[in-house]
Design a protein around this motif. Structure first.
Motif, PDB file in Angstrom:
ATOM      1  N   ALA A  34       0.828  -1.208   0.000  1.00  0.00           N
ATOM      2  CA  ALA A  34       0.000   0.000   0.000  1.00  0.00           C
ATOM      3  C   ALA A  34       0.863   1.258   0.000  1.00  0.00           C
ATOM      4  CB  ALA A  34      -0.937  -0.006   1.204  1.00  0.00           C
ATOM      5  N   ALA A  35       1.926   1.260   0.805  1.00  0.00           N
ATOM      6  CA  ALA A  35       2.808   2.431   0.857  1.00  0.00           C
ATOM      7  C   ALA A  35       3.490   2.665  -0.485  1.00  0.00           C
ATOM      8  CB  ALA A  35       3.844   2.249   1.964  1.00  0.00           C
ATOM      9  N   SER A  36       3.838   1.600  -1.176  1.00  0.00           N
ATOM     10  CA  SER A  36       4.499   1.758  -2.476  1.00  0.00           C
ATOM     11  C   SER A  36       3.565   2.383  -3.514  1.00  0.00           C
ATOM     12  CB  SER A  36       5.019   0.411  -2.987  1.00  0.00           C
ATOM     13  OG  SER A  36       3.965  -0.409  -3.469  1.00  0.00           O
ATOM     14  N   GLN A  37       2.276   2.291  -3.290  1.00  0.00           N
ATOM     15  CA  GLN A  37       1.297   2.840  -4.227  1.00  0.00           C
ATOM     16  C   GLN A  37       0.861   4.252  -3.874  1.00  0.00           C
ATOM     17  OE1 GLN A  37      -1.751  -0.137  -3.888  1.00  0.00           O
ATOM     18  NE2 GLN A  37      -0.620  -1.629  -5.110  1.00  0.00           N
ATOM     19  N   THR A  38       1.042   4.657  -2.604  1.00  0.00           N
ATOM     20  CA  THR A  38       0.478   5.941  -2.171  1.00  0.00           C
ATOM     21  C   THR A  38       1.459   6.910  -1.520  1.00  0.00           C
ATOM     22  OG1 THR A  38      -0.150   4.983  -0.035  1.00  0.00           O
ATOM     23  CG2 THR A  38      -1.791   4.893  -1.796  1.00  0.00           C
ATOM     24  N   ASP A  39       2.562   6.420  -0.984  1.00  0.00           N
ATOM     25  CA  ASP A  39       3.463   7.266  -0.199  1.00  0.00           C
ATOM     26  C   ASP A  39       4.655   7.735  -1.025  1.00  0.00           C
ATOM     27  OD1 ASP A  39       4.375   8.377   2.411  1.00  0.00           O
ATOM     28  OD2 ASP A  39       6.004   6.929   2.110  1.00  0.00           O
ATOM     29  N   GLU A  41       7.487   9.184  -0.119  1.00  0.00           N
ATOM     30  CA  GLU A  41       8.797   8.820   0.440  1.00  0.00           C
ATOM     31  C   GLU A  41       9.137   7.364   0.121  1.00  0.00           C
ATOM     32  OE1 GLU A  41      12.438   9.202   2.241  1.00  0.00           O
ATOM     33  OE2 GLU A  41      11.016  10.794   1.789  1.00  0.00           O
ATOM     34  N   THR A  42       8.171   6.476   0.274  1.00  0.00           N
ATOM     35  CA  THR A  42       8.394   5.068  -0.052  1.00  0.00           C
ATOM     36  C   THR A  42       8.718   4.913  -1.533  1.00  0.00           C
ATOM     37  OG1 THR A  42       6.876   4.393   1.703  1.00  0.00           O
ATOM     38  CG2 THR A  42       7.356   2.764   0.005  1.00  0.00           C
ATOM     39  N   GLN A  43       8.006   5.622  -2.382  1.00  0.00           N
ATOM     40  CA  GLN A  43       8.249   5.555  -3.819  1.00  0.00           C
ATOM     41  C   GLN A  43       9.653   6.041  -4.170  1.00  0.00           C
ATOM     42  OE1 GLN A  43       4.905   7.823  -5.205  1.00  0.00           O
ATOM     43  NE2 GLN A  43       3.510   6.082  -5.076  1.00  0.00           N
ATOM     44  N   ARG A  44      10.118   7.094  -3.501  1.00  0.00           N
ATOM     45  CA  ARG A  44      11.489   7.594  -3.747  1.00  0.00           C
ATOM     46  C   ARG A  44      12.532   6.566  -3.322  1.00  0.00           C
ATOM     47  NH1 ARG A  44       9.239  12.486  -2.235  1.00  0.00           N
ATOM     48  NH2 ARG A  44       9.863  12.295  -0.067  1.00  0.00           N
ATOM     49  N   ALA A  47      12.692   3.648  -5.737  1.00  0.00           N
ATOM     50  CA  ALA A  47      13.245   4.002  -7.047  1.00  0.00           C
ATOM     51  C   ALA A  47      14.733   3.653  -7.141  1.00  0.00           C
ATOM     52  CB  ALA A  47      13.033   5.490  -7.318  1.00  0.00           C
ATOM     53  N   ALA A  48      15.403   3.502  -6.005  1.00  0.00           N
ATOM     54  CA  ALA A  48      16.827   3.164  -6.004  1.00  0.00           C
ATOM     55  C   ALA A  48      17.070   1.676  -6.273  1.00  0.00           C
ATOM     56  CB  ALA A  48      17.451   3.547  -4.665  1.00  0.00           C
ATOM     57  N   PHE A  49      16.021   0.874  -6.210  1.00  0.00           N
ATOM     58  CA  PHE A  49      16.163  -0.571  -6.406  1.00  0.00           C
ATOM     59  C   PHE A  49      15.815  -0.975  -7.829  1.00  0.00           C
ATOM     60  CE2 PHE A  49      15.203  -0.273  -1.795  1.00  0.00           C
ATOM     61  CZ  PHE A  49      16.400  -0.788  -1.314  1.00  0.00           C
ATOM     62  N   THR A  50      16.309  -2.120  -8.228  1.00  0.00           N
ATOM     63  CA  THR A  50      16.077  -2.662  -9.562  1.00  0.00           C
ATOM     64  C   THR A  50      14.732  -3.382  -9.617  1.00  0.00           C
ATOM     65  OG1 THR A  50      18.450  -3.034  -9.756  1.00  0.00           O
ATOM     66  CG2 THR A  50      17.045  -4.166 -11.338  1.00  0.00           C
ATOM     67  N   PRO A  51      13.915  -3.112 -10.639  1.00  0.00           N
ATOM     68  CA  PRO A  51      12.671  -3.880 -10.777  1.00  0.00           C
ATOM     69  C   PRO A  51      12.973  -5.385 -10.819  1.00  0.00           C
ATOM     70  CG  PRO A  51      12.649  -2.007 -12.260  1.00  0.00           C
ATOM     71  CD  PRO A  51      14.037  -2.079 -11.666  1.00  0.00           C
ATOM     72  N   PHE A  66       6.693 -13.257   4.643  1.00  0.00           N
ATOM     73  CA  PHE A  66       6.065 -12.594   3.511  1.00  0.00           C
ATOM     74  C   PHE A  66       7.152 -12.242   2.517  1.00  0.00           C
ATOM     75  CE2 PHE A  66       7.324  -8.776   5.783  1.00  0.00           C
ATOM     76  CZ  PHE A  66       7.717  -7.920   4.755  1.00  0.00           C
ATOM     77  N   ALA A  67       6.756 -12.018   1.275  1.00  0.00           N
ATOM     78  CA  ALA A  67       7.690 -11.593   0.229  1.00  0.00           C
ATOM     79  C   ALA A  67       6.953 -10.653  -0.712  1.00  0.00           C
ATOM     80  CB  ALA A  67       8.246 -12.788  -0.542  1.00  0.00           C
ATOM     81  N   VAL A  68       7.683  -9.646  -1.185  1.00  0.00           N
ATOM     82  CA  VAL A  68       7.150  -8.697  -2.162  1.00  0.00           C
ATOM     83  C   VAL A  68       8.168  -8.556  -3.289  1.00  0.00           C
ATOM     84  CG1 VAL A  68       5.714  -7.382  -0.547  1.00  0.00           C
ATOM     85  CG2 VAL A  68       8.095  -6.737  -0.864  1.00  0.00           C
ATOM     86  N   VAL A  69       7.670  -8.223  -4.475  1.00  0.00           N
ATOM     87  CA  VAL A  69       8.554  -8.011  -5.620  1.00  0.00           C
ATOM     88  C   VAL A  69       8.343  -6.586  -6.119  1.00  0.00           C
ATOM     89  CG1 VAL A  69       6.906  -8.964  -7.299  1.00  0.00           C
ATOM     90  CG2 VAL A  69       9.354  -8.899  -7.844  1.00  0.00           C
ATOM     91  N   LEU A  70       9.429  -5.934  -6.500  1.00  0.00           N
ATOM     92  CA  LEU A  70       9.360  -4.594  -7.064  1.00  0.00           C
ATOM     93  C   LEU A  70       9.021  -4.703  -8.544  1.00  0.00           C
ATOM     94  CD1 LEU A  70       9.699  -1.555  -6.631  1.00  0.00           C
ATOM     95  CD2 LEU A  70      12.130  -1.843  -7.158  1.00  0.00           C
ATOM     96  N   GLN A  71       7.909  -4.100  -8.920  1.00  0.00           N
ATOM     97  CA  GLN A  71       7.440  -4.149 -10.301  1.00  0.00           C
ATOM     98  C   GLN A  71       8.059  -3.013 -11.125  1.00  0.00           C
ATOM     99  OE1 GLN A  71       3.163  -5.900 -10.313  1.00  0.00           O
ATOM    100  NE2 GLN A  71       3.153  -4.173  -8.895  1.00  0.00           N
ATOM    101  N   PRO A  72       8.015  -3.112 -12.449  1.00  0.00           N
ATOM    102  CA  PRO A  72       8.592  -2.069 -13.308  1.00  0.00           C
ATOM    103  C   PRO A  72       8.012  -0.674 -13.074  1.00  0.00           C
ATOM    104  CG  PRO A  72       8.182  -4.032 -14.600  1.00  0.00           C
ATOM    105  CD  PRO A  72       7.578  -4.269 -13.242  1.00  0.00           C
ATOM    106  N   ASP A  73       6.755  -0.593 -12.615  1.00  0.00           N
ATOM    107  CA  ASP A  73       6.153   0.725 -12.363  1.00  0.00           C
ATOM    108  C   ASP A  73       6.546   1.309 -11.008  1.00  0.00           C
ATOM    109  OD1 ASP A  73       4.664  -0.776 -10.586  1.00  0.00           O
ATOM    110  OD2 ASP A  73       2.719  -0.238 -11.424  1.00  0.00           O
ATOM    111  N   GLY A  74       7.411   0.609 -10.254  1.00  0.00           N
ATOM    112  CA  GLY A  74       7.918   1.113  -8.981  1.00  0.00           C
ATOM    113  C   GLY A  74       7.087   0.732  -7.773  1.00  0.00           C
TER     114      GLY A  74
END
Length: 117
Positions: A34-39, A41-44, A47-51, A66-74
């Motif tokens: 949720a934070a990656s979609q709305t926040d 600071e989290t989005q910034r 952005a330093a990580f590789t999709p 738990f596990a999450v993956v960074l998608q191309p849209d950040g």
């Protein structure tokens, strides 16, 4: 198979810790998504990580995780039932350590954890 003897060998309250840590792992994972979609600071920071980077948190050997993956849209996407090798993993060596962190009694940096990359 052992007639429940494994349960008797666990410390008092052990079984009650599993649902709490499992719930907190689910909340943390979903919160990161949720934070990656709305926040901003989290989005910034993401952005330093590789999709394609996979970030996970787990209790070894087979505890809550738990596990999450960074998608191309950040944004992050939750990976249900992930059992592979993550790019970055925070590992709790014991359920008791995860409980201390997830119940805000101890910070992650002070808890006996290992981070692997």
């Amino acid at each position: 198979p052992d007639g429940g003897r494994w349960l008797k060998r666990r410390p008092p309250g052990f079984v009650q810790r599993i649902p709490y840590v499992s719930l907190m792992m689910a909340i943390i994972g979903r919160g990161l998504v949720a934070a990656s979609q709305t926040d901003d600071e989290t989005q910034r920071e993401l952005a330093a990580f590789t999709p394609g980077m996979i970030i996970s948190m787990k209790v070894i050997p087979s505890g809550p995780s738990f596990a999450v993956v960074l998608q191309p849209d950040g944004t992050l996407k939750l990976l249900p039932n992930f059992d592979g090798q993550a790019t970055l993993t925070v590992v709790f060596k014991h359920l008791a350590h995860a409980l201390l962190v997830c119940s805000f009694q101890e910070s992650t940096t002070r808890s006996p954890t290992t981070a692997s990359t």
